[in-house]
Design a protein around this motif. Structure first.
Motif, PDB file in Angstrom:
ATOM      1  N   ALA A 171      37.749  42.516  10.942  1.00  0.00           N
ATOM      2  CA  ALA A 171      37.556  41.464  11.947  1.00  0.00           C
ATOM      3  C   ALA A 171      37.946  40.092  11.421  1.00  0.00           C
ATOM      4  O   ALA A 171      38.179  39.161  12.202  1.00  0.00           O
ATOM      5  CB  ALA A 171      36.106  41.445  12.423  1.00  0.00           C
ATOM      6  N   ALA A 172      38.032  39.945  10.089  1.00  0.00           N
ATOM      7  CA  ALA A 172      38.388  38.649   9.521  1.00  0.00           C
ATOM      8  C   ALA A 172      39.800  38.237   9.883  1.00  0.00           C
ATOM      9  O   ALA A 172      40.143  37.061   9.857  1.00  0.00           O
ATOM     10  CB  ALA A 172      38.240  38.695   7.996  1.00  0.00           C
ATOM     11  N   TYR A 173      40.638  39.219  10.223  1.00  0.00           N
ATOM     12  CA  TYR A 173      42.011  38.904  10.608  1.00  0.00           C
ATOM     13  C   TYR A 173      42.073  38.234  11.975  1.00  0.00           C
ATOM     14  O   TYR A 173      43.049  37.585  12.311  1.00  0.00           O
ATOM     15  CB  TYR A 173      42.865  40.171  10.659  1.00  0.00           C
ATOM     16  CG  TYR A 173      42.965  40.924   9.358  1.00  0.00           C
ATOM     17  CD1 TYR A 173      43.615  40.373   8.260  1.00  0.00           C
ATOM     18  CD2 TYR A 173      42.423  42.201   9.232  1.00  0.00           C
ATOM     19  CE1 TYR A 173      43.712  41.079   7.072  1.00  0.00           C
ATOM     20  CE2 TYR A 173      42.523  42.908   8.044  1.00  0.00           C
ATOM     21  CZ  TYR A 173      43.171  42.338   6.967  1.00  0.00           C
ATOM     22  OH  TYR A 173      43.268  43.034   5.795  1.00  0.00           O
ATOM     23  N   VAL A 174      41.031  38.447  12.778  1.00  0.00           N
ATOM     24  CA  VAL A 174      41.051  37.982  14.165  1.00  0.00           C
ATOM     25  C   VAL A 174      40.007  36.891  14.351  1.00  0.00           C
ATOM     26  O   VAL A 174      38.814  37.147  14.165  1.00  0.00           O
ATOM     27  CB  VAL A 174      40.765  39.143  15.138  1.00  0.00           C
ATOM     28  CG1 VAL A 174      40.862  38.659  16.579  1.00  0.00           C
ATOM     29  CG2 VAL A 174      41.722  40.296  14.889  1.00  0.00           C
ATOM     30  N   PRO A 175      40.419  35.660  14.707  1.00  0.00           N
ATOM     31  CA  PRO A 175      39.444  34.581  14.916  1.00  0.00           C
ATOM     32  C   PRO A 175      38.455  34.937  16.023  1.00  0.00           C
ATOM     33  O   PRO A 175      38.786  35.645  16.974  1.00  0.00           O
ATOM     34  CB  PRO A 175      40.321  33.384  15.322  1.00  0.00           C
ATOM     35  CG  PRO A 175      41.681  33.703  14.814  1.00  0.00           C
ATOM     36  CD  PRO A 175      41.803  35.193  14.897  1.00  0.00           C
ATOM     37  N   ARG A 176      37.239  34.410  15.900  1.00  0.00           N
ATOM     38  CA  ARG A 176      36.196  34.658  16.893  1.00  0.00           C
ATOM     39  C   ARG A 176      36.608  34.082  18.238  1.00  0.00           C
ATOM     40  O   ARG A 176      37.109  32.969  18.322  1.00  0.00           O
ATOM     41  CB  ARG A 176      34.882  34.051  16.410  1.00  0.00           C
ATOM     42  CG  ARG A 176      33.705  34.283  17.341  1.00  0.00           C
ATOM     43  CD  ARG A 176      32.401  34.003  16.642  1.00  0.00           C
ATOM     44  NE  ARG A 176      32.459  32.760  15.861  1.00  0.00           N
ATOM     45  CZ  ARG A 176      31.481  32.372  15.060  1.00  0.00           C
ATOM     46  NH1 ARG A 176      30.404  33.118  14.914  1.00  0.00           N
ATOM     47  NH2 ARG A 176      31.583  31.234  14.394  1.00  0.00           N
ATOM     48  N   SER A 177      36.377  34.844  19.298  1.00  0.00           N
ATOM     49  CA  SER A 177      36.801  34.433  20.634  1.00  0.00           C
ATOM     50  C   SER A 177      36.180  33.106  21.027  1.00  0.00           C
ATOM     51  O   SER A 177      34.960  32.941  20.983  1.00  0.00           O
ATOM     52  CB  SER A 177      36.408  35.516  21.656  1.00  0.00           C
ATOM     53  OG  SER A 177      36.798  35.142  22.956  1.00  0.00           O
ATOM     54  N   GLY A 178      37.033  32.149  21.396  1.00  0.00           N
ATOM     55  CA  GLY A 178      36.566  30.846  21.825  1.00  0.00           C
ATOM     56  C   GLY A 178      36.152  29.928  20.705  1.00  0.00           C
ATOM     57  O   GLY A 178      35.723  28.797  20.957  1.00  0.00           O
ATOM     58  N   GLY A 179      36.285  30.372  19.442  1.00  0.00           N
ATOM     59  CA  GLY A 179      35.893  29.545  18.314  1.00  0.00           C
ATOM     60  C   GLY A 179      36.949  28.512  17.967  1.00  0.00           C
ATOM     61  O   GLY A 179      38.083  28.539  18.467  1.00  0.00           O
ATOM     62  N   ASP A 180      36.576  27.579  17.074  1.00  0.00           N
ATOM     63  CA  ASP A 180      37.506  26.515  16.682  1.00  0.00           C
ATOM     64  C   ASP A 180      38.789  27.070  16.095  1.00  0.00           C
ATOM     65  O   ASP A 180      39.882  26.553  16.358  1.00  0.00           O
ATOM     66  CB  ASP A 180      36.833  25.587  15.655  1.00  0.00           C
ATOM     67  CG  ASP A 180      35.737  24.736  16.267  1.00  0.00           C
ATOM     68  OD1 ASP A 180      35.690  24.640  17.514  1.00  0.00           O
ATOM     69  OD2 ASP A 180      34.925  24.172  15.503  1.00  0.00           O
ATOM     70  N   GLN A 181      38.670  28.136  15.297  1.00  0.00           N
ATOM     71  CA  GLN A 181      39.858  28.694  14.655  1.00  0.00           C
ATOM     72  C   GLN A 181      40.802  29.288  15.689  1.00  0.00           C
ATOM     73  O   GLN A 181      42.019  29.061  15.654  1.00  0.00           O
ATOM     74  CB  GLN A 181      39.451  29.768  13.637  1.00  0.00           C
ATOM     75  CG  GLN A 181      40.618  30.271  12.785  1.00  0.00           C
ATOM     76  CD  GLN A 181      40.164  31.237  11.710  1.00  0.00           C
ATOM     77  OE1 GLN A 181      39.029  31.703  11.717  1.00  0.00           O
ATOM     78  NE2 GLN A 181      41.049  31.558  10.778  1.00  0.00           N
ATOM     79  N   GLN A 182      40.268  30.047  16.640  1.00  0.00           N
ATOM     80  CA  GLN A 182      41.118  30.654  17.662  1.00  0.00           C
ATOM     81  C   GLN A 182      41.785  29.592  18.523  1.00  0.00           C
ATOM     82  O   GLN A 182      42.980  29.693  18.839  1.00  0.00           O
ATOM     83  CB  GLN A 182      40.306  31.604  18.541  1.00  0.00           C
ATOM     84  CG  GLN A 182      41.188  32.414  19.510  1.00  0.00           C
ATOM     85  CD  GLN A 182      40.359  33.269  20.442  1.00  0.00           C
ATOM     86  OE1 GLN A 182      39.478  32.757  21.131  1.00  0.00           O
ATOM     87  NE2 GLN A 182      40.632  34.549  20.462  1.00  0.00           N
ATOM     88  N   LEU A 183      41.041  28.551  18.907  1.00  0.00           N
ATOM     89  CA  LEU A 183      41.608  27.495  19.740  1.00  0.00           C
ATOM     90  C   LEU A 183      42.664  26.699  18.984  1.00  0.00           C
ATOM     91  O   LEU A 183      43.678  26.272  19.569  1.00  0.00           O
ATOM     92  CB  LEU A 183      40.500  26.572  20.248  1.00  0.00           C
ATOM     93  CG  LEU A 183      39.516  27.215  21.225  1.00  0.00           C
ATOM     94  CD1 LEU A 183      38.401  26.244  21.587  1.00  0.00           C
ATOM     95  CD2 LEU A 183      40.239  27.684  22.484  1.00  0.00           C
ATOM     96  N   TYR A 184      42.453  26.494  17.687  1.00  0.00           N
ATOM     97  CA  TYR A 184      43.470  25.800  16.894  1.00  0.00           C
ATOM     98  C   TYR A 184      44.771  26.593  16.892  1.00  0.00           C
ATOM     99  O   TYR A 184      45.851  26.033  17.103  1.00  0.00           O
ATOM    100  CB  TYR A 184      42.979  25.598  15.463  1.00  0.00           C
ATOM    101  CG  TYR A 184      44.086  25.208  14.511  1.00  0.00           C
ATOM    102  CD1 TYR A 184      44.662  23.935  14.579  1.00  0.00           C
ATOM    103  CD2 TYR A 184      44.579  26.105  13.574  1.00  0.00           C
ATOM    104  CE1 TYR A 184      45.698  23.579  13.728  1.00  0.00           C
ATOM    105  CE2 TYR A 184      45.610  25.757  12.721  1.00  0.00           C
ATOM    106  CZ  TYR A 184      46.167  24.488  12.798  1.00  0.00           C
ATOM    107  OH  TYR A 184      47.195  24.143  11.970  1.00  0.00           O
TER     108      TYR A 184
END
Length: 289
Positions: A171-184
């Motif tokens: 799961a570390a390969y995939v940013p958390r849904s809606g999190g800062d990392q995914q939005l960036y």
């Protein structure tokens, strides 16, 4: 940077591709409560910012009048908006830190095997073997490795095995849904994909690789099968290039250039009247642009 507005494309030719490009973004905006007036204000700021910096004439100061001419925005509004807008290249500290540590864990031979699989790492430093503490310290000394480990445990990026080792979970390969990392990465990756495609459209010959394999007229089961296989092939390519990029860049002299290699996979059900034809017309493969 371009000094004047290129006229190689008629504006009307962009309407259809822009509508298709923006549709999923508009869906996200509506679901997120970003109204049309809010988007309009953002676009107004971006039009002024791009015209001000990307279309300045060499050796001449960019004026409100010229920005107004380029954008169609009134001079009073141009004067108000010049210099406004949020920074578009800012990287959240947690995103940068996490990405750099993960990249090293997956690429550095001290922390991964020959196939790019991350090794389980003991928590504390040991001169004779790699550890999570050494991994973090090799990337940054601004934070304590224990603080990083605690955060990653809380976010379920790692687990502790029965030998008291930190194990990176898939799961570390995939940013958390809606999190800062995914939005960036929503902004960064879409920007780079669109920038590559736009550069190819404007240039006399394509400068960037920007291709896709696409089949239409498939069953749901076959689309899911191809999607899963695509994930496997894509991850192999990403891990291989991560290792090679780490090897050539680690310890190299710093420069001003950046590089991004991305892969995307997408499938959807095409429901009439949006479908242009049946499987007999569209069950094909093309290297798309």
């Amino acid at each position: 940077m371009p000094g004047d507005v290129p006229r190689s494309l008629e504006p009307a030719k962009l309407h259809a591709p822009l509508a298709r490009l923006l549709r999923p973004l508009v869906r996200l905006l509506i679901r997120s409560g970003v109204t049309f007036p809010m988007l309009t204000e953002l676009l107004r700021e971006l039009y002024v910012n791009v015209a001000e910096y990307d279309f300045a004439l060499p050796g001449k100061e960019q004026t409100d009048s010229r920005v107004s001419l380029l954008t169609g925005i009134h001079r009073k509004e141009v004067r108000r908006l010049r210099g406004a807008g949020a920074p578009v290249n800012a990287v959240p500290a947690t995103v940068s830190q996490t990405s750099r540590i993960l990249a090293r864990w997956l690429a550095d031979p001290d922390f991964s095997d020959g196939d790019g699989h991350p090794l389980p790492l003991p928590r504390t430093a040991d001169p004779s073997r790699p550890s999570f503490e050494r991994l973090v310290a090799s990337v940054t000394r601004d934070v304590r490795p224990r603080a990083v480990l605690d955060e990653w445990l809380d976010r379920r990026l790692v687990v502790i095995d029965d030998q008291d080792r930190a194990v990176l979970v898939e799961a570390a390969y995939v940013p958390r849904s809606g999190g800062d990392q995914q939005l960036y990465y929503l902004g960064r990756n879409l920007h780079d994909h669109i920038a590559a495609a736009v550069t190819n459209v404007e240039a006399p010959s394509p400068q960037f690789l920007e291709r896709a394999v696409h089949y239409d007229g498939l069953t749901k089961e076959l689309a899911e099968q191809l999607q899963q296989r695509s994930r496997e092939v894509a991850m192999q390519a990403l891990q291989k290039l991560n290792r090679e990029a780490h090897a050539v860049s680690d310890g190299a002299m710093p420069g001003r250039w950046r590089w991004n290699f991305g892969v995307y996979v997408y499938s959807e059900e095409v429901v009439p009247p949006f479908s242009a034809g049946g499987p007999s017309e569209h069950n094909n493969q093309e290297p798309g642009t």
